[in-house]
Design an enzyme around this catalytic site. Structure first.
Site, mmCIF file in Angstrom:
data_model
loop_
_atom_site.group_PDB
_atom_site.id
_atom_site.type_symbol
_atom_site.label_atom_id
_atom_site.label_comp_id
_atom_site.label_asym_id
_atom_site.label_seq_id
_atom_site.Cartn_x
_atom_site.Cartn_y
_atom_site.Cartn_z
ATOM 1 N N GLY A 252 35.745 16.556 30.857
ATOM 2 C CA GLY A 252 34.214 16.566 31.121
ATOM 3 C C GLY A 252 33.262 16.304 30.325
ATOM 4 O O GLY A 252 32.128 16.357 30.405
ATOM 5 N N ASP A 253 33.681 15.791 28.798
ATOM 6 C CA ASP A 253 32.970 15.455 27.996
ATOM 7 C C ASP A 253 33.412 14.364 26.920
ATOM 8 O O ASP A 253 34.223 13.546 27.642
ATOM 9 C CB ASP A 253 32.426 16.515 27.061
ATOM 10 C CG ASP A 253 31.051 16.779 26.570
ATOM 11 O OD1 ASP A 253 30.744 15.624 25.822
ATOM 12 O OD2 ASP A 253 30.335 17.481 26.559
#
Length: 448
Positions: A252-253
């Protein structure tokens, strides 16, 4: 002088490409993993020898801690291998020790407890001055190592599962009291190998070597939902001689982000990240594929990233810093990158990231110089690139060559032009053509 700089940029980036066809076969064999040789351990123990039960329900905290205590205190010659057989082993956090291998068999899962009330707190990193998310301390990483030497985490693609959803929900609900735990963190350690494991659902950053040297991370798979907050894949931080190769990351990053401390605390600590190699990485992220920063206050230098494949990514290549960071970012080389479906292909910016507190020095300006990006191909890229230096600290020596970033070919849509300010350097065979601040090939110069 300008003519010389542009020639230097072109020769340093284009000439190696002329022999690319000849070197492809050899390139496939290149590895930096030899900086830490894999250790063979004659002494072997199993987690089941200490009461470990892989039923997914029984707590194995005592078993892991006792097994590692045995390794630490018996000190077998050549170290000890701790074998985790197939099964699901639920456990709270535990510390590793020097001269050990944590070996996960195929089908073995080490699963983090979701009891956040019993999660230990540790001091903030001195180069950050506080927790990355909140003031004060931070929760200890699930698997932790401090001041260690000669540690291996490997196996037959067994899994380390952080069960991070409980932490993600606390973040979303703003009920966190301290900064979330990383999944695996080594501090002040050296001769570390992480290989042939699957890492899932980290509460925060996945693999975080900080103040470390001689680290190899190879043949790992790192997975987290695209909407999981701040689940960076691999973040070498104020570390040197780090080799990251042959891995798949979908989180997610940022997939890989090289860091070195945060504003005045990172400046005071003064430990750069250097000698970082990132090679043959594939993955997807709503944020950045390969990133430098934004916490770069100790400096980042001598980084090589090559043979990178990125899909469904926010920004393909991202060098990011901010006022108050200080720090020198230099000698960054990124080459042979494929990008498919990204909001932005390349971004180099001096206005990214927040500050730990109001005590940062707005006059502590970062210096960004000698960044080379070459041989990049992108499709379905919404914007080709943005380079935004700082008025009082322009980015210099930015060299781009052989870069083709296309929009959606099915809709016959080209990406918008580059946007640039406070930058100088050179460009050669870049499409769409970058900003005027990057000088084109020198007229009357012939390459044969």
């Amino acid at each position: 002088m300008l003519r010389f700089l542009v020639l230097l940029c072109i020769f340093s980036t284009v000439l190696p490409l002329w022999n690319l066809e000849k070197s492809v076969a050899a390139e496939d064999l290149i590895t930096c993993s030899g900086i830490v040789p894999m250790r063979h351990r004659n002494d072997k123990i199993s987690i089941t020898d200490f009461g470990g039960v892989g039923d997914g329900k029984t707590s194995n905290t005592k078993a892991f801690r006792e097994a590692i205590y045995r390794i630490q205190h018996l000190r077998r010659r050549g170290g000890t291998l701790l074998y985790v057989p197939p099964g699901v082993y639920l456990t709270e956090t535990f510390n590793l020790t020097s001269h050990m291998t944590l070996y996960l068999a195929r089908g073995a899962v080490i699963k983090a407890s979701q009891d956040t009330q019993n999660w230990p707190l540790i001091a903030p990193l001195p180069s950050y001055g506080r927790g990355r998310e909140l003031p004060g301390g931070r929760y200890m990483s699930f698997i932790h190592g401090y001041g260690l030497r000669d540690v291996v985490i490997t196996g037959e693609n067994g899994t380390i599962d952080g069960q991070g959803d409980v932490w993600w929900n606390m973040w979303r609900r703003r009920t966190l009291q301290f900064t979330r735990p990383n999944l695996i963190e080594f501090m002040n350690s050296r001769e570390i190998i992480i290989s042939n494991v699957i890492i899932r659902n980290s509460p925060f950053w996945n693999i975080h070597p900080v103040y470390c040297s001689n680290v190899v991370i190879r043949y790992v798979t790192i997975l987290a939902p695209a909407d999981s907050p701040n689940t960076d894949g691999i973040d070498p931080d104020s570390s040197s001689n780090v080799c990251i190769e042959d891995s798949y990351i979908a989180t997610g990053d940022d997939l890989v982000a090289v860091k070195s401390g945060w504003d005045e605390y990172g400046i005071a600590y003064g430990r750069p990240s250097s000698g970082i190699t990132i090679r043959r990485i594939t993955g997807s992220s709503p944020f950045s594929g390969i990133a430098i920063g934004s916490e770069t206050s100790g400096g980042v230098e001598n980084v090589l990233a090559e043979h990178i494949s990125l899909f469904n990514t926010g920004v393909g290549i991202h060098v990011k810093t901010n006022i108050g960071r200080g720090g020198l970012i230099r000698n960054i080389t990124i080459s042979d990158v494929y990008i498919e479906k990204a909001r932005k292909g390349i971004k180099i910016a001096g206005d990214v990231g927040g500050h730990p507190d109001e005590s940062y020095d707005p006059n502590a300006l970062p210096v960004v110089k000698d960044v080379t990006i070459t041989n990049v191909w992108g499709v379905k890229v919404l914007q080709a690139g943005l380079i935004k230096g700082l008025k009082n600290s322009p980015f210099t020596g930015i060299c781009l060559s052989d870069i083709n970033l296309h929009g959606d070919t099915q809709e016959n849509r080209s990406p918008p032009p580059w946007s640039c300010s406070d930058v100088s350097g050179g460009a050669y065979q870049v499409s769409p053509w970058p900003c005027s601040e990057l000088s084109p090939s020198v007229p009357d110069t012939k390459f044969e």
